[in-house]
Scaffold this motif. Structure first.
Motif, short mmCIF file in Angstrom:
data_model
loop_
_atom_site.label_atom_id
_atom_site.label_comp_id
_atom_site.label_asym_id
_atom_site.label_seq_id
_atom_site.Cartn_x
_atom_site.Cartn_y
_atom_site.Cartn_z
N PHE A 164 -1.78 -3.92 4.28
CA PHE A 164 -1.91 -5.34 3.99
C PHE A 164 -3.20 -5.63 3.22
CE2 PHE A 164 -3.57 -4.34 8.15
CZ PHE A 164 -4.84 -4.86 8.12
N LEU A 165 -4.16 -4.71 3.25
CA LEU A 165 -5.39 -4.83 2.47
C LEU A 165 -5.34 -3.97 1.21
CD1 LEU A 165 -8.05 -4.66 5.34
CD2 LEU A 165 -7.30 -6.70 4.10
N ILE A 166 -4.69 -2.81 1.31
CA ILE A 166 -4.61 -1.89 0.18
C ILE A 166 -3.82 -2.49 -0.97
CG2 ILE A 166 -3.77 0.37 -0.60
CD1 ILE A 166 -4.25 1.34 2.31
N VAL A 167 -2.67 -3.10 -0.64
CA VAL A 167 -1.81 -3.67 -1.70
C VAL A 167 -2.55 -4.72 -2.52
CG1 VAL A 167 0.27 -5.02 -2.16
CG2 VAL A 167 0.36 -3.09 -0.58
N PRO A 168 -3.15 -5.76 -1.90
CA PRO A 168 -3.90 -6.72 -2.73
C PRO A 168 -5.12 -6.10 -3.39
CG PRO A 168 -4.17 -7.21 -0.39
CD PRO A 168 -3.09 -6.20 -0.49
N GLY A 169 -5.71 -5.06 -2.74
CA GLY A 169 -6.85 -4.38 -3.36
C GLY A 169 -6.46 -3.67 -4.64
N LEU A 170 -5.32 -3.00 -4.62
CA LEU A 170 -4.82 -2.32 -5.82
C LEU A 170 -4.48 -3.32 -6.92
CD1 LEU A 170 -2.52 0.39 -4.18
CD2 LEU A 170 -4.52 0.86 -5.63
N ILE A 171 -3.87 -4.43 -6.53
CA ILE A 171 -3.50 -5.45 -7.52
C ILE A 171 -4.76 -6.07 -8.14
CG2 ILE A 171 -2.44 -7.72 -7.82
CD1 ILE A 171 -0.43 -6.89 -5.63
N ALA A 172 -5.76 -6.36 -7.31
CA ALA A 172 -7.00 -6.94 -7.82
C ALA A 172 -7.74 -5.98 -8.73
CB ALA A 172 -7.90 -7.34 -6.64
N ALA A 173 -7.67 -4.68 -8.42
CA ALA A 173 -8.40 -3.69 -9.22
C ALA A 173 -7.70 -3.34 -10.52
CB ALA A 173 -8.60 -2.42 -8.38
N THR A 174 -6.35 -3.38 -10.52
CA THR A 174 -5.62 -2.85 -11.67
C THR A 174 -4.62 -3.81 -12.28
OG1 THR A 174 -3.80 -1.95 -10.34
CG2 THR A 174 -5.77 -0.57 -10.60
N ALA A 175 -4.27 -4.90 -11.59
CA ALA A 175 -3.25 -5.86 -12.05
C ALA A 175 -1.86 -5.24 -12.10
CB ALA A 175 -3.60 -6.44 -13.43
N MET A 176 -1.60 -4.19 -11.29
CA MET A 176 -0.26 -3.60 -11.26
C MET A 176 0.70 -4.52 -10.50
SD MET A 176 -0.64 -0.53 -8.39
CE MET A 176 -1.86 0.38 -9.35
N PRO A 177 2.01 -4.48 -10.82
CA PRO A 177 3.00 -5.31 -10.12
C PRO A 177 3.07 -4.95 -8.64
CG PRO A 177 3.91 -4.38 -12.13
CD PRO A 177 2.62 -3.69 -11.90
N ILE A 178 3.56 -5.88 -7.83
CA ILE A 178 3.53 -5.67 -6.39
C ILE A 178 4.41 -4.51 -5.96
CG2 ILE A 178 5.38 -7.33 -5.91
CD1 ILE A 178 3.71 -8.09 -3.37
N GLY A 179 5.55 -4.31 -6.61
CA GLY A 179 6.42 -3.19 -6.24
C GLY A 179 5.73 -1.85 -6.44
N VAL A 180 5.00 -1.73 -7.53
CA VAL A 180 4.25 -0.50 -7.81
C VAL A 180 3.07 -0.39 -6.84
CG1 VAL A 180 2.90 0.74 -9.54
CG2 VAL A 180 4.94 -0.54 -10.22
N ALA A 181 2.44 -1.51 -6.54
CA ALA A 181 1.31 -1.50 -5.61
C ALA A 181 1.74 -1.04 -4.22
CB ALA A 181 0.66 -2.88 -5.53
N VAL A 182 2.92 -1.47 -3.78
CA VAL A 182 3.43 -1.06 -2.47
C VAL A 182 3.67 0.43 -2.44
CG1 VAL A 182 5.41 -1.21 -0.90
CG2 VAL A 182 4.44 -3.30 -1.89
N GLY A 183 4.31 0.97 -3.49
CA GLY A 183 4.55 2.41 -3.55
C GLY A 183 3.26 3.20 -3.62
N THR A 184 2.33 2.74 -4.44
CA THR A 184 1.04 3.42 -4.59
C THR A 184 0.23 3.36 -3.30
OG1 THR A 184 1.02 2.82 -6.94
CG2 THR A 184 -1.07 3.50 -5.99
#
Length: 259
Positions: A164-184
């Motif tokens: 729940f923290l990693i997903v928004p962290g990845l999005i904030a750092a890279t602007a990747m879509p949420i589906g990709v952020a969840v997998g990553t």
């Protein structure tokens, strides 16, 4: 291990797996309170260590499907995970040194915060082609390392996956879509969970018998959760908000009883 204890562990694992299958995340934060209040583990540290193993195994199992679907940005994941593992190792040592009841009270506070974040919902970024290379490293690398280290500290301290923290962290750092952020994020959850679990296991805070039954229940629960999720797809937002309210309520209970 008594039959009643085994049944409680399986039921707890099934509930965690069901939530993960139904709403796609967040269920693992229930592991520690379930192990303490339902299964009856006396030591909050043992509950955190045992939960960390289960979290790592569940994330690793879920990663394969996302990897096959191409929803994993491996370079970003490995940098985030590397910084996170350092943070998790430090956080786990700090958590083990803290009084068990105080740690449980802090965990309850974290649950309240997590529930609040869930109520806000999650929005994805706008760069599906983002990747870490020599050109993009100048601006991506500091963000990935910074977010990874911070999330790792919390994940190690509380023995949580931290999705729940990693997903928004990845999005904030890279602007990747949420589906990709969840997998990553599953790469990172696996790494952080393994780091935390290893630290707690070396201190004797992992009940391996409970882990086996917890994972077994989780597998069964996740199947049922995915089936229910398909039928209730139109109400996913309502389900997520309802689960967020449950997390807040449980967090308040954990904090109040611990204090």
């Amino acid at each position: 291990m008594e039959a009643g204890t085994i049944a409680a562990v399986i039921a707890s694992g099934a509930l965690i797996g069901f939530v993960l299958g139904l709403v796609g995340g967040g269920g693992s934060i229930l592991a520690v309170p379930l192990l303490v209040y339902i299964v009856g583990l006396d030591s909050p540290h043992a509950a955190i260590g045992t939960a960390a193993v289960a979290v790592a195994l569940n994330a690793a199992a879920g990663l394969a499907g996302h990897a096959r679907a191409g929803n994993v940005k491996w370079n970003c994941a490995l940098v985030f995970a590397g910084a996170g593992m350092l943070g998790a190792a430090i956080g786990a040592e700090a958590g083990k040194a803290m009084n068990g009841q105080h740690l449980l009270a802090a965990f309850g506070g974290l649950m309240i915060v997590v529930g609040g974040l869930m109520l806000r919902g999650r929005k994805g970024g706008s760069d599906p082609d983002v990747h870490l290379d020599r050109t993009s490293a100048r601006h991506l690398l500091p963000r990935l390392v910074g977010y990874g280290l911070g999330v790792g500290l919390l994940a190690g301290f509380f023995g949580i996956g931290g999705g729940f923290l990693i997903v928004p962290g990845l999005i904030a750092a890279t602007a990747m879509p949420i589906g990709v952020a969840v997998g990553t994020s599953l790469v990172v959850v696996t790494a952080l969970g393994a780091t935390t679990a290893g630290s707690y296991a070396l201190s004797g805070y992992v009940d391996w018998g409970l882990v086996a039954w917890l994972v077994a229940g989780g597998i069964a629960g996740s199947v049922l959760g995915r089936m229910a999720g398909v039928r209730l797809a139109a109400r996913k937002n309502l389900l997520e908000r309802g689960f967020a309210a449950v997390v807040i309520a449980v967090g308040a209970f954990v904090a109040a009883t611990s204090l």
